[in-house]
Design an enzyme around this catalytic site. Structure first.
Site, short mmCIF file in Angstrom:
data_model
loop_
_atom_site.label_atom_id
_atom_site.label_comp_id
_atom_site.label_asym_id
_atom_site.label_seq_id
_atom_site.Cartn_x
_atom_site.Cartn_y
_atom_site.Cartn_z
N ARG A 333 0.84 -1.21 0.00
CA ARG A 333 0.00 0.00 0.00
C ARG A 333 0.87 1.26 0.00
NH1 ARG A 333 -3.24 -1.00 5.31
NH2 ARG A 333 -4.47 0.83 4.76
N GLU A 424 -9.22 24.71 -10.46
CA GLU A 424 -8.43 24.69 -11.71
C GLU A 424 -8.88 23.56 -12.63
OE1 GLU A 424 -6.28 26.82 -13.09
OE2 GLU A 424 -6.91 28.07 -11.40
N ASP A 426 -12.32 20.68 -12.63
CA ASP A 426 -12.75 19.42 -12.01
C ASP A 426 -12.07 18.26 -12.75
OD1 ASP A 426 -15.13 17.76 -10.61
OD2 ASP A 426 -14.92 17.12 -12.68
C1 LIG Z 1 -10.93 25.54 -2.07
C2 LIG Z 1 -11.41 26.16 -3.33
C3 LIG Z 1 -10.83 27.33 -3.77
C4 LIG Z 1 -11.30 27.97 -4.92
N1 LIG Z 1 -10.73 29.15 -5.30
C5 LIG Z 1 -11.27 29.83 -6.36
C6 LIG Z 1 -10.78 31.13 -6.72
O1 LIG Z 1 -9.85 31.66 -6.11
N2 LIG Z 1 -11.39 31.79 -7.75
C7 LIG Z 1 -12.43 31.23 -8.44
O2 LIG Z 1 -12.95 31.87 -9.35
N3 LIG Z 1 -12.92 29.99 -8.14
C8 LIG Z 1 -12.37 29.28 -7.11
N4 LIG Z 1 -12.85 28.03 -6.77
C9 LIG Z 1 -13.95 27.46 -7.54
C10 LIG Z 1 -13.50 26.28 -8.41
O3 LIG Z 1 -12.76 26.75 -9.48
C11 LIG Z 1 -14.74 25.49 -8.88
O4 LIG Z 1 -15.33 24.93 -7.76
C12 LIG Z 1 -14.34 24.41 -9.86
O5 LIG Z 1 -14.10 25.00 -11.09
C13 LIG Z 1 -15.39 23.31 -10.03
O6 LIG Z 1 -16.55 23.82 -10.53
P1 LIG Z 1 -17.96 23.53 -9.86
O7 LIG Z 1 -17.84 23.74 -8.40
O8 LIG Z 1 -18.94 24.32 -10.63
O9 LIG Z 1 -18.23 21.99 -10.12
P2 LIG Z 1 -19.40 21.38 -11.01
O10 LIG Z 1 -19.12 21.63 -12.45
O11 LIG Z 1 -20.71 21.82 -10.49
O12 LIG Z 1 -19.19 19.84 -10.71
C14 LIG Z 1 -20.17 18.98 -10.12
C15 LIG Z 1 -20.08 17.61 -10.76
O13 LIG Z 1 -20.51 17.70 -12.11
C16 LIG Z 1 -19.60 17.08 -12.98
N5 LIG Z 1 -19.60 17.75 -14.27
C17 LIG Z 1 -19.69 19.08 -14.51
N6 LIG Z 1 -19.66 19.30 -15.84
C18 LIG Z 1 -19.54 18.10 -16.45
C19 LIG Z 1 -19.43 17.67 -17.81
N7 LIG Z 1 -19.45 18.53 -18.79
N8 LIG Z 1 -19.30 16.35 -18.05
C20 LIG Z 1 -19.26 15.46 -17.05
N9 LIG Z 1 -19.37 15.81 -15.76
C21 LIG Z 1 -19.49 17.12 -15.45
C22 LIG Z 1 -18.26 17.19 -12.26
O14 LIG Z 1 -17.39 16.15 -12.68
C23 LIG Z 1 -18.66 17.04 -10.80
O15 LIG Z 1 -18.70 15.68 -10.47
C24 LIG Z 1 -12.37 27.39 -5.64
C25 LIG Z 1 -12.94 26.19 -5.21
C26 LIG Z 1 -12.48 25.57 -4.06
C27 LIG Z 1 -13.13 24.30 -3.62
C1 LIG Z 2 -12.09 7.14 16.67
C2 LIG Z 2 -11.53 5.97 17.42
C3 LIG Z 2 -12.21 5.47 18.50
C4 LIG Z 2 -11.69 4.40 19.25
N1 LIG Z 2 -12.36 3.96 20.38
C5 LIG Z 2 -11.78 3.00 21.16
C6 LIG Z 2 -12.39 2.60 22.38
O1 LIG Z 2 -13.48 3.09 22.74
N2 LIG Z 2 -11.76 1.69 23.16
C7 LIG Z 2 -10.56 1.14 22.79
O2 LIG Z 2 -10.03 0.31 23.53
N3 LIG Z 2 -9.95 1.49 21.61
C8 LIG Z 2 -10.53 2.42 20.80
N4 LIG Z 2 -9.90 2.79 19.62
C9 LIG Z 2 -8.62 2.17 19.23
C10 LIG Z 2 -8.76 1.23 18.05
O3 LIG Z 2 -9.41 0.07 18.44
C11 LIG Z 2 -7.37 0.94 17.45
O4 LIG Z 2 -6.88 2.13 16.93
C12 LIG Z 2 -7.46 -0.10 16.37
O5 LIG Z 2 -7.62 -1.34 16.97
C13 LIG Z 2 -6.25 -0.13 15.44
O6 LIG Z 2 -5.12 -0.45 16.13
P1 LIG Z 2 -3.80 0.42 16.02
O7 LIG Z 2 -4.17 1.82 16.14
O8 LIG Z 2 -2.86 -0.18 16.96
O9 LIG Z 2 -3.27 0.15 14.55
P2 LIG Z 2 -1.89 -0.56 14.15
O10 LIG Z 2 -2.00 -2.02 14.42
O11 LIG Z 2 -0.75 0.15 14.75
O12 LIG Z 2 -1.91 -0.33 12.58
C14 LIG Z 2 -0.91 0.39 11.87
C15 LIG Z 2 -0.70 -0.29 10.51
O13 LIG Z 2 -0.11 -1.56 10.72
C16 LIG Z 2 -0.79 -2.55 10.01
N5 LIG Z 2 -0.70 -3.83 10.73
C17 LIG Z 2 -0.76 -4.03 12.06
N6 LIG Z 2 -0.65 -5.35 12.33
C18 LIG Z 2 -0.51 -6.00 11.15
C19 LIG Z 2 -0.35 -7.36 10.77
N7 LIG Z 2 -0.33 -8.33 11.68
N8 LIG Z 2 -0.26 -7.66 9.46
C20 LIG Z 2 -0.32 -6.68 8.55
N9 LIG Z 2 -0.45 -5.37 8.84
C21 LIG Z 2 -0.54 -5.03 10.14
C22 LIG Z 2 -2.20 -2.04 9.91
O14 LIG Z 2 -2.86 -2.59 8.78
C23 LIG Z 2 -2.00 -0.54 9.77
O15 LIG Z 2 -1.82 -0.23 8.41
C24 LIG Z 2 -10.45 3.83 18.86
C25 LIG Z 2 -9.77 4.33 17.74
C26 LIG Z 2 -10.30 5.38 17.03
C27 LIG Z 2 -9.54 5.90 15.84
#
Ligand SMILES: Cc1cc2nc3c(=O)[nH]c(=O)nc-3n(C[C@H](O)[C@H](O)[C@H](O)COP(=O)(O)OP(=O)(O)OC[C@H]3O[C@@H](n4cnc5c(N)ncnc54)[C@H](O)[C@@H]3O)c2cc1C
Ligand SMILES: Cc1cc2nc3c(=O)[nH]c(=O)nc-3n(C[C@H](O)[C@H](O)[C@H](O)COP(=O)(O)OP(=O)(O)OC[C@H]3O[C@@H](n4cnc5c(N)ncnc54)[C@H](O)[C@@H]3O)c2cc1C
Ligand SMILES: [Ca+2]
Lengths: 664, 664
Positions: A333, A424, A426
């Site tokens: 991964r 910039e 979608d």
């Molecule tokens: C953090 C952030 C900063 C930004 N900053 C700026 C900025 O500084 N100035 C500015 O002017 N804008 C800014 N934007 C706006 C940004 O440029 C637009 O959000 C972007 O261009 C996407 O357009 P939309 O939101 O209309 O998406 P939409 O077009 O509404 O997209 C919705 C869905 O429709 C799909 N879709 C749309 N058209 C088609 C098509 N022809 N074919 C297939 N699928 C389609 C898309 O794939 C998408 O899944 C910002 C946006 C964000 C999130």
């Molecule tokens: C929002 C949240 C709420 C939670 N609430 C509770 C709670 O109420 N009580 C409680 O006791 N705990 C709680 N937990 C803890 C949770 O159960 C542990 O985080 C979880 O079991 C994962 O264990 P870890 O964090 O040790 O992961 P790790 O084991 O450290 O995982 C790290 C990486 O190692 C990999 N890995 C680990 N072992 C192996 C193996 N044998 N083979 C291959 N890959 C491996 C994993 O796939 C992962 O990619 C909570 C966690 C979260 C995020």
């Protein structure tokens, strides 16, 4: 802080010269030096602390950003930093701010679309930050479809002014960064109307706020559009809403490099070729690709270091447990993401060259490579941002539970990065543009038009339709020609299948619509080929440093073969490879993971990131993870008191069964 | 609010009885009624408002959650709600809180591991919330590897007490929800030591805080572990850190149903079979699968409604633009998620049955299906949470820029959901458990041990290794037998290939390790088969309501064929289908999308979600998106003043070139 390096034993297993790799990653000795100096400058200045960002409320967060932006500018002026150094300082300050839009969009828009006179006037103000500008294109109702914008700019020949107006709610400008609270000026895109005629969308420089007291000018309603994804993250930015009520601006504030409105209201095209606009797009998207490698490498650096510290299971006879980095699932991964970070770095470097090349050609009125360059940058923008967004989240998951804490740095990194997939262009919309280019390329083959640059392989379409893959052993998959051949054949065949199916549909437009999902997949295949081939090109260069090239070679094939595995359906369904060859490729991939393993930590050290920049308890250089997590926990505002606020009102009455009588 | 339904025209195109589908989705008329009543109860109570959650700082957010939890409990008591109704109230309040762990982990742990005497004492306190409990297993250094926990519980026969102690920093309890600020008690997992001997991990009931003033008891250090991913989201929960300094608890607070420590310190197993623990796991994971369909359906509901409102491009002769829901790329990303939400619903329903079945068998000392049931629930937990987490983010991207606003509801939904991939078993670790089960199943075939339940098809392994797919036309892919055959063959062959490769390696353990990435893929294939086959089973039932079954049929095949496309590499490399058949499946899939399109909106209406529950300006039932987004923007704290705080210090001096002299 203790001085022990808990990861020293891991660093020792590296089989290459890390310092040499740092230069390769940075791009040059010069780039490395500048980066290194500026990173330290920022990291050592307490004014740029950012570890408390996730805990701040919106107002404090924003004020804090204003402070940092001003402080950065102060330092830039005081130290007389060069433009390059200044931009690196902003990079390492690592916090979205109005300055990004001022330098990254407002100034380039005026440079690209303003006349020389306009540039002279406005750029000199902007360079000294006597005005602050933003880029106001998107509206509440229109983003992707720029031609559908509703804001109007109606010319009034009597006063020689434009009336900027928002005729509907959906015409409200919506999203521009820096607009909500800071910008004094904006480049506003609006529908130009002269003499009752609609000439489409054009840019105008509009002053929004008083330079004396910052209050919005008459007729202007402006504010922030509210909280966005994540804590800290993009909430440091004042993305804004803006409405115009018949706001008047002088005629000379229309950006007139490409077309003009005369005093008496005549609309005229200028001699400057319209295609220039595409040059700017190539530039902006190239920076986005470079950013993808920055973000992905940060996430990978955190995940690799933590995976080397984290141990779970597999203790033998009371010995230490297994580092999770040793688990093959963890490697399969994580290592493709490590390889992708390098791959995006090199394709980004190449795009810089492409931009220079395109610019020179445009200046010589040579438009022959423009369509290809445009498709290529659009596609690479989409590919790299999609992979990076998903990759950051994968790195977070790879850190198990602790990755979910803000102190891991990963939640904020994800939240601040994901909009790259949307702004910039979608990503889906852009991939469809690439697909359109591919279909055009194929349809023009019969007229003898030779595809150029990254599409040149399409010129060998006939041959690629019937080529077979030569891999007979796992080792064969380390031959550049074998890998390239498979990626070229896959991309060519996917595109050709679409073209063929379109040709049998009622109309090309219907066919394109119907097949657009397959077309988007063909575009992805084309873009992946570009990245693979640019990585292979890079390996042809002279790369100094013991073992460096060997590591890059491994990374290149990890990149290619992990893609081949992930998309094996494409390769197999088009007959580019056989199931047996897919199996051999997988075998090779496993062997490459094993070779990468002892070098993984050094390969992320090569990014040369400071602990300040990473901002992650899990990604610390010295691996001192647990004490740091523990310390940081206690800083949460909830820990200011042992018994929480609300105990008396909401917990005690519940425990004492006295809720009925209490008012909640 | 206006009363117009902007989506009325879309609702009219539905070809089935939406009310009947609502019953199918809910599971029964009774479940529908309870859900509907409780959803309205919560939605109509202003105390449960949640739209301002993303803007609150940590302390206010947390206090607000305490208030809501108390208010919910008050209403539950006042209205004398049944256990079922109460749990639905908590569901619709829709905010992680200490109550989740109290009801969902603390009580079940005592039920499952406590003796009858212990249950009598502790459960009666817990049911009335006279104590509040949490589940303290995970430590800073150990999560997945429970056997590696370091906290000790050392028996002292002199006082007949256990000493609970945290010997190292990494032994600090870390993560338990409800621990940080609220719980008065915890079930603590610790290494039991009697007479110098280590008996492994056991559970203990430990009081943490005074019931009088809530202060931590002597020897206990406890606090919150800090901010987690996202605004609002899981930050309403006080996940905690806990250290013990030789804390004494009475002997009878060890959970003694499965094993005991006598007064004089002898350790003894009880007669109760250990396997009972797995029953609880099956229960908890079954609820997680049900939750996956809840979360995914919410995200899909928002994205489908907004995609019907949002129009972009394709206006003809001044007419309205195309609804983005009409774009094939939008459909091919969104409809498989819609189908998955339904698929997970039905497999979740079936898991409820499985849990009952397992429980009855355990009571009859029949352990024959336990391993299979355990593998199946572990795998389905991983599969459904992975798809749901990715699916929510995909829905957010499908909403373009506006999906990035908190007012879309999607950022918080994602942030609050993603830890499901980690808690209750890291998804990769669980998939490897499934793989281990599959390898064991295959190795036992030769000894004539017949696999049962969801693994029964493995009994036909030989046949599945050489079966061929019969699909000759696109329509053939609508035959359950064809689809099932392909999924069974794919899963069987992937597992068999792994088994074969393992058998040629130096040791089975080495082979398993080396191949673990392929093994995890085989586990995914096995789990997808289960979901597909349970969906097909569902279609065999009598389902009333005009057109309802037809829609479910379409959804089932969208689910299966979109998976077949996504994983076509698996199907092709194992020779389960030919490239031509893959193409036909794709053709059928496109046709299914077209059939789904007019029903999409009604299919999400069938979830019967209130606007309160969805909490999304984009997902409003009446589609009144733009005015709502606009209104909500102005509520951001930054908009409290027109000129932002910090202007005088950080913007004005910059514009006026007076930064040098100012102190920042
Ligand atoms: C953090 C952030 C900063 C930004 N900053 C700026 C900025 O500084 N100035 C500015 O002017 N804008 C800014 N934007 C706006 C940004 O440029 C637009 O959000 C972007 O261009 C996407 O357009 P939309 O939101 O209309 O998406 P939409 O077009 O509404 O997209 C919705 C869905 O429709 C799909 N879709 C749309 N058209 C088609 C098509 N022809 N074919 C297939 N699928 C389609 C898309 O794939 C998408 O899944 C910002 C946006 C964000 C999130
Ligand atoms: C929002 C949240 C709420 C939670 N609430 C509770 C709670 O109420 N009580 C409680 O006791 N705990 C709680 N937990 C803890 C949770 O159960 C542990 O985080 C979880 O079991 C994962 O264990 P870890 O964090 O040790 O992961 P790790 O084991 O450290 O995982 C790290 C990486 O190692 C990999 N890995 C680990 N072992 C192996 C193996 N044998 N083979 C291959 N890959 C491996 C994993 O796939 C992962 O990619 C909570 C966690 C979260 C995020
Ligand atoms: Ca930036």
């Amino acid at each position: 802080m203790e001085e022990v390096d808990h990861l020293d034993f891991e660093r020792k297993t590296a089989e290459f010269d890390v310092d040499a790799m740092k230069i390769v990653w940075a791009g040059s000795q010069h780039a490395f030096d500048v980066n290194d100096r500026m990173a330290r400058l920022v990291a050592s200045d307490p004014a740029f602390r950012k570890d408390e960002r996730p805990m701040l409320g919106r107002k404090d967060l924003f004020k804090n950003t204003l402070r940092k932006a001003a402080h950065a500018w102060k330092r830039i002026v005081e130290l007389r930093l060069s433009e390059e150094e200044a931009s690196r300082v902003r990079f390492f300050v690592d916090e979205p701010a109005y300055t990004d839009l001022h330098w990254g969009m407002f100034i380039p828009a005026i440079k690209g679309q303003g006349t020389e006179e306009q540039q002279k006037k406005w750029l000199s103000l902007a360079y000294r930050m006597q005005i602050i500008g933003c880029y106001a294109q998107t509206e509440l109702g229109h983003g992707s479809n720029v031609q559908g914008l509703e804001t109007t700019a109606t010319y009034d020949p009597k006063t020689e002014e434009f009336l900027i107006h928002s005729p509907t709610l959906t015409s409200s400008k919506w999203w521009p960064g820096g607009l909500g609270k800071v910008s004094t000026h904006a480049v506003v895109y609006a529908r130009l109307i002269t003499d009752g005629q609609d000439h489409g969308i054009h840019g105008f420089i509009v002053q929004l706020r008083s330079l004396e007291d910052h209050s919005p000018l008459p007729g202007i309603t402006v504010g922030d559009i509210g909280m966005k994804f994540g804590n800290g993250a993009y909430n440091t930015m004042d993305n804004g809403v803006l409405r115009f009520d018949h706001v008047r601006i002088p005629r000379n504030q229309m950006l007139m490099r490409l077309s003009q409105v005369t005093r008496d209201g005549k609309y005229m095209q200028s001699e400057v070729p319209k295609q220039l606009v595409y040059g700017t797009m190539v530039f902006v998207r190239q920076t986005i690709v470079a950013d993808a490698s920055n973000y992905l490498s940060r996430a990978v650096c955190i995940a690799v270091r933590y995976s080397a510290v984290r141990r779970q299971f597999g203790s033998h006879a009371g010995g230490p447990e297994t580092q999770v980095l040793d688990y093959r699932t963890q490697q399969s991964r994580l290592f493709p993401l490590l390889a992708s970070a390098y791959a995006f770095r090199f394709v980004g470097e190449w795009l810089k060259w492409l931009y220079t090349d395109v610019t020179q050609r445009l200046q010589a009125n040579d438009f022959s490579t423009l369509a290809e360059a445009h498709a290529c940058t659009a596609g690479l923008k989409s590919l790299t941002t999609t992979v990076t967004a998903d990759g950051i989240e994968e790195c977070r998951k790879l850190c198990g539970g602790h990755g979910y804490l803000c102190s891991s740095g990963l939640p904020e990194l994800f939240a601040v990065y994901v909009p790259s997939c949307t702004y910039e262009g979608d990503n889906t919309v852009l991939f469809l543009q690439v697909a359109r280019f591919l279909m055009k390329t194929i349809s023009q083959l019969t007229s003898g038009i030779k595809p150029v640059g990254t599409a040149a392989y399409m010129g060998r379409l006939e041959q690629l339709m019937k080529s077979t893959c030569d891999a007979c052993s796992a080792e064969d998959w380390l031959k550049p020609s074998v890998v390239l051949g498979a990626f070229e054949a896959r991309s060519a065949r996917m595109a050709a299948t679409c073209a063929q199916q379109i040709s049998t549909s009622p109309s090309p437009e219907d066919g394109f619509t119907e097949l657009s999902s397959a077309l988007a997949e063909a575009a992805v295949a084309h873009c992946q080929l570009i990245v693979v081939s640019k990585f292979i090109d890079k390996l042809q260069q002279d790369i100094p440093g013991a073992g460096v090239k060997h590591q890059l070679n491994n990374l290149c094939f990890v990149y290619a073969l992990s893609l081949l595995h992930k998309h094996s359906g494409d390769f197999l369904s088009t007959g580019c490879i056989t199931p047996k060859q897919a199996m051999l490729a997988n075998e090779q991939l496993r062997s490459l993971y094993a070779q990468l393993r002892p070098n993984a930590l050094a390969l992320v050290d090569a990014f040369n990131y400071t602990d300040h920049f990473l901002n992650s308890a899990l990604g610390l250089y010295d691996g001192n993870v647990y004490p740091t997590l523990y310390e940081q926990a206690w800083r949460d505002p909830l820990n200011e008191s042992v018994v929480p606020e609300g105990y008396v009102e909401y917990i005690r009455p519940l425990l004492k069964q006295q809720l009925r009588i209490s008012r909640l």
